[in-house]
Design a protein around this motif. Structure first.
Motif, PDB file in Angstrom:
ATOM      1  N   LEU A 100     -10.339  -0.682 -12.173  1.00  0.00           N
ATOM      2  CA  LEU A 100      -9.112  -2.116 -11.940  1.00  0.00           C
ATOM      3  C   LEU A 100      -7.932  -1.759 -12.486  1.00  0.00           C
ATOM      4  O   LEU A 100      -6.465  -2.257 -11.972  1.00  0.00           O
ATOM      5  CB  LEU A 100      -9.668  -2.961 -12.048  1.00  0.00           C
ATOM      6  N   THR A 101      -7.807  -1.279 -13.375  1.00  0.00           N
ATOM      7  CA  THR A 101      -6.326  -0.488 -13.955  1.00  0.00           C
ATOM      8  C   THR A 101      -5.754   0.411 -13.064  1.00  0.00           C
ATOM      9  O   THR A 101      -4.720   0.646 -12.761  1.00  0.00           O
ATOM     10  CB  THR A 101      -6.607  -0.735 -15.230  1.00  0.00           C
ATOM     11  N   SER A 102      -6.972   1.715 -12.600  1.00  0.00           N
ATOM     12  CA  SER A 102      -6.081   2.974 -11.929  1.00  0.00           C
ATOM     13  C   SER A 102      -5.817   2.263 -10.588  1.00  0.00           C
ATOM     14  O   SER A 102      -4.182   2.673  -9.901  1.00  0.00           O
ATOM     15  CB  SER A 102      -7.014   3.815 -11.646  1.00  0.00           C
ATOM     16  N   GLU A 103      -6.326   1.151 -10.084  1.00  0.00           N
ATOM     17  CA  GLU A 103      -6.058   0.778  -8.055  1.00  0.00           C
ATOM     18  C   GLU A 103      -4.706  -0.257  -8.913  1.00  0.00           C
ATOM     19  O   GLU A 103      -3.321   0.156  -7.802  1.00  0.00           O
ATOM     20  CB  GLU A 103      -7.145  -0.149  -8.067  1.00  0.00           C
ATOM     21  N   ALA A 104      -4.637  -0.739  -9.885  1.00  0.00           N
ATOM     22  CA  ALA A 104      -3.186  -1.797 -10.236  1.00  0.00           C
ATOM     23  C   ALA A 104      -1.911  -1.059 -10.016  1.00  0.00           C
ATOM     24  O   ALA A 104      -0.772  -1.181 -10.232  1.00  0.00           O
ATOM     25  CB  ALA A 104      -2.956  -2.474 -11.680  1.00  0.00           C
ATOM     26  N   GLU A 105      -2.282   0.345 -11.066  1.00  0.00           N
ATOM     27  CA  GLU A 105      -1.131   1.269 -11.585  1.00  0.00           C
ATOM     28  C   GLU A 105      -0.729   2.460  -9.795  1.00  0.00           C
ATOM     29  O   GLU A 105       0.334   2.096  -9.555  1.00  0.00           O
ATOM     30  CB  GLU A 105      -1.659   3.029 -12.608  1.00  0.00           C
ATOM     31  N   ARG A 106      -1.626   2.265  -8.930  1.00  0.00           N
ATOM     32  CA  ARG A 106      -1.410   2.568  -7.663  1.00  0.00           C
ATOM     33  C   ARG A 106      -0.292   2.465  -6.627  1.00  0.00           C
ATOM     34  O   ARG A 106       0.202   2.253  -6.462  1.00  0.00           O
ATOM     35  CB  ARG A 106      -3.307   3.290  -6.642  1.00  0.00           C
ATOM     36  N   LEU A 107      -0.640   0.788  -7.010  1.00  0.00           N
ATOM     37  CA  LEU A 107      -0.011  -0.049  -5.885  1.00  0.00           C
ATOM     38  C   LEU A 107       1.521  -0.464  -6.311  1.00  0.00           C
ATOM     39  O   LEU A 107       2.639  -0.818  -6.694  1.00  0.00           O
ATOM     40  CB  LEU A 107      -0.816  -1.396  -6.549  1.00  0.00           C
ATOM     41  N   GLU A 108       1.124  -0.444  -8.165  1.00  0.00           N
ATOM     42  CA  GLU A 108       2.352  -0.988  -8.997  1.00  0.00           C
ATOM     43  C   GLU A 108       3.139   0.811  -8.017  1.00  0.00           C
ATOM     44  O   GLU A 108       4.946  -0.113  -8.259  1.00  0.00           O
ATOM     45  CB  GLU A 108       2.522  -1.227 -10.167  1.00  0.00           C
ATOM     46  N   ARG A 109       2.924   1.313  -8.103  1.00  0.00           N
ATOM     47  CA  ARG A 109       4.331   3.137  -7.497  1.00  0.00           C
ATOM     48  C   ARG A 109       3.897   2.695  -6.350  1.00  0.00           C
ATOM     49  O   ARG A 109       5.612   3.011  -5.981  1.00  0.00           O
ATOM     50  CB  ARG A 109       3.485   4.060  -8.243  1.00  0.00           C
ATOM     51  N   LEU A 110       3.521   2.044  -5.277  1.00  0.00           N
ATOM     52  CA  LEU A 110       4.010   1.912  -4.478  1.00  0.00           C
ATOM     53  C   LEU A 110       4.457   0.520  -3.828  1.00  0.00           C
ATOM     54  O   LEU A 110       5.547   0.745  -3.498  1.00  0.00           O
ATOM     55  CB  LEU A 110       2.617   1.293  -3.503  1.00  0.00           C
ATOM     56  N   ALA A 111       4.601  -0.328  -5.263  1.00  0.00           N
ATOM     57  CA  ALA A 111       5.749  -1.401  -4.450  1.00  0.00           C
ATOM     58  C   ALA A 111       7.052  -0.454  -5.157  1.00  0.00           C
ATOM     59  O   ALA A 111       8.311  -0.512  -4.840  1.00  0.00           O
ATOM     60  CB  ALA A 111       6.042  -2.386  -5.832  1.00  0.00           C
ATOM     61  N   ALA A 112       7.385   0.329  -6.347  1.00  0.00           N
ATOM     62  CA  ALA A 112       8.207   0.589  -6.551  1.00  0.00           C
ATOM     63  C   ALA A 112       8.720   2.108  -5.792  1.00  0.00           C
ATOM     64  O   ALA A 112      10.008   1.945  -5.279  1.00  0.00           O
ATOM     65  CB  ALA A 112       8.129   1.807  -7.897  1.00  0.00           C
ATOM     66  N   MET A 113       8.275   2.278  -4.223  1.00  0.00           N
ATOM     67  CA  MET A 113       9.252   2.965  -4.099  1.00  0.00           C
ATOM     68  C   MET A 113       9.302   2.325  -2.737  1.00  0.00           C
ATOM     69  O   MET A 113      10.248   2.446  -2.828  1.00  0.00           O
ATOM     70  CB  MET A 113       7.631   4.157  -3.114  1.00  0.00           C
ATOM     71  N   GLN A 114       8.946   0.990  -1.982  1.00  0.00           N
ATOM     72  CA  GLN A 114       9.022   0.008  -1.186  1.00  0.00           C
ATOM     73  C   GLN A 114      10.310  -0.414  -2.276  1.00  0.00           C
ATOM     74  O   GLN A 114      11.297  -0.492  -0.545  1.00  0.00           O
ATOM     75  CB  GLN A 114       8.639  -0.715  -1.512  1.00  0.00           C
ATOM     76  N   VAL A 115      10.958  -0.901  -3.089  1.00  0.00           N
ATOM     77  CA  VAL A 115      11.925  -1.257  -3.450  1.00  0.00           C
ATOM     78  C   VAL A 115      13.091  -0.426  -3.951  1.00  0.00           C
ATOM     79  O   VAL A 115      13.774  -0.594  -3.305  1.00  0.00           O
ATOM     80  CB  VAL A 115      11.710  -1.833  -4.838  1.00  0.00           C
ATOM     81  N   ALA A 116      13.307   0.582  -4.109  1.00  0.00           N
ATOM     82  CA  ALA A 116      13.057   1.986  -4.317  1.00  0.00           C
ATOM     83  C   ALA A 116      14.182   2.323  -2.438  1.00  0.00           C
ATOM     84  O   ALA A 116      15.377   3.270  -2.180  1.00  0.00           O
ATOM     85  CB  ALA A 116      13.032   3.515  -4.922  1.00  0.00           C
ATOM     86  N   ALA A 117      13.307   2.132  -1.535  1.00  0.00           N
ATOM     87  CA  ALA A 117      13.697   2.467  -0.240  1.00  0.00           C
ATOM     88  C   ALA A 117      15.116   1.721   0.204  1.00  0.00           C
ATOM     89  O   ALA A 117      15.336   0.823   0.049  1.00  0.00           O
ATOM     90  CB  ALA A 117      12.534   2.376   0.631  1.00  0.00           C
TER      91      ALA A 117
END
Length: 61
Positions: free
Chosen positions: A44-61
């Motif tokens: 669950l922690t690794s999935e949360a980290e993956r989703l946080e990276r995805l969220a960061a990419m959306q903010v940067a776009a």
């Protein structure tokens, strides 16, 4: 807490927070079934980290 997802709005930051919450619960719930509490926490922690990276990419776009 509402667990049903809106089919058109899957906010990665919200999902990441829910995964982190579930990871903490997994540790307190202890070993259940096939997976240990630590294995569920790690997943669950690794999935949360993956989703946080995805969220960061959306903010940067």
């Amino acid at each position: 807490m509402q667990n049903q997802l809106d089919i058109f709005d899957h906010d990665p930051a919200v999902l990441a927070a829910k995964h982190r919450e579930a990871a903490q619960f997994a540790l307190t719930a202890g070993d259940q079934g096939f997976f240990t509490a630590q294995e569920r926490y790690d997943h669950l922690t690794s999935e949360a980290e993956r989703l946080e990276r995805l969220a960061a990419m959306q903010v940067a776009a």
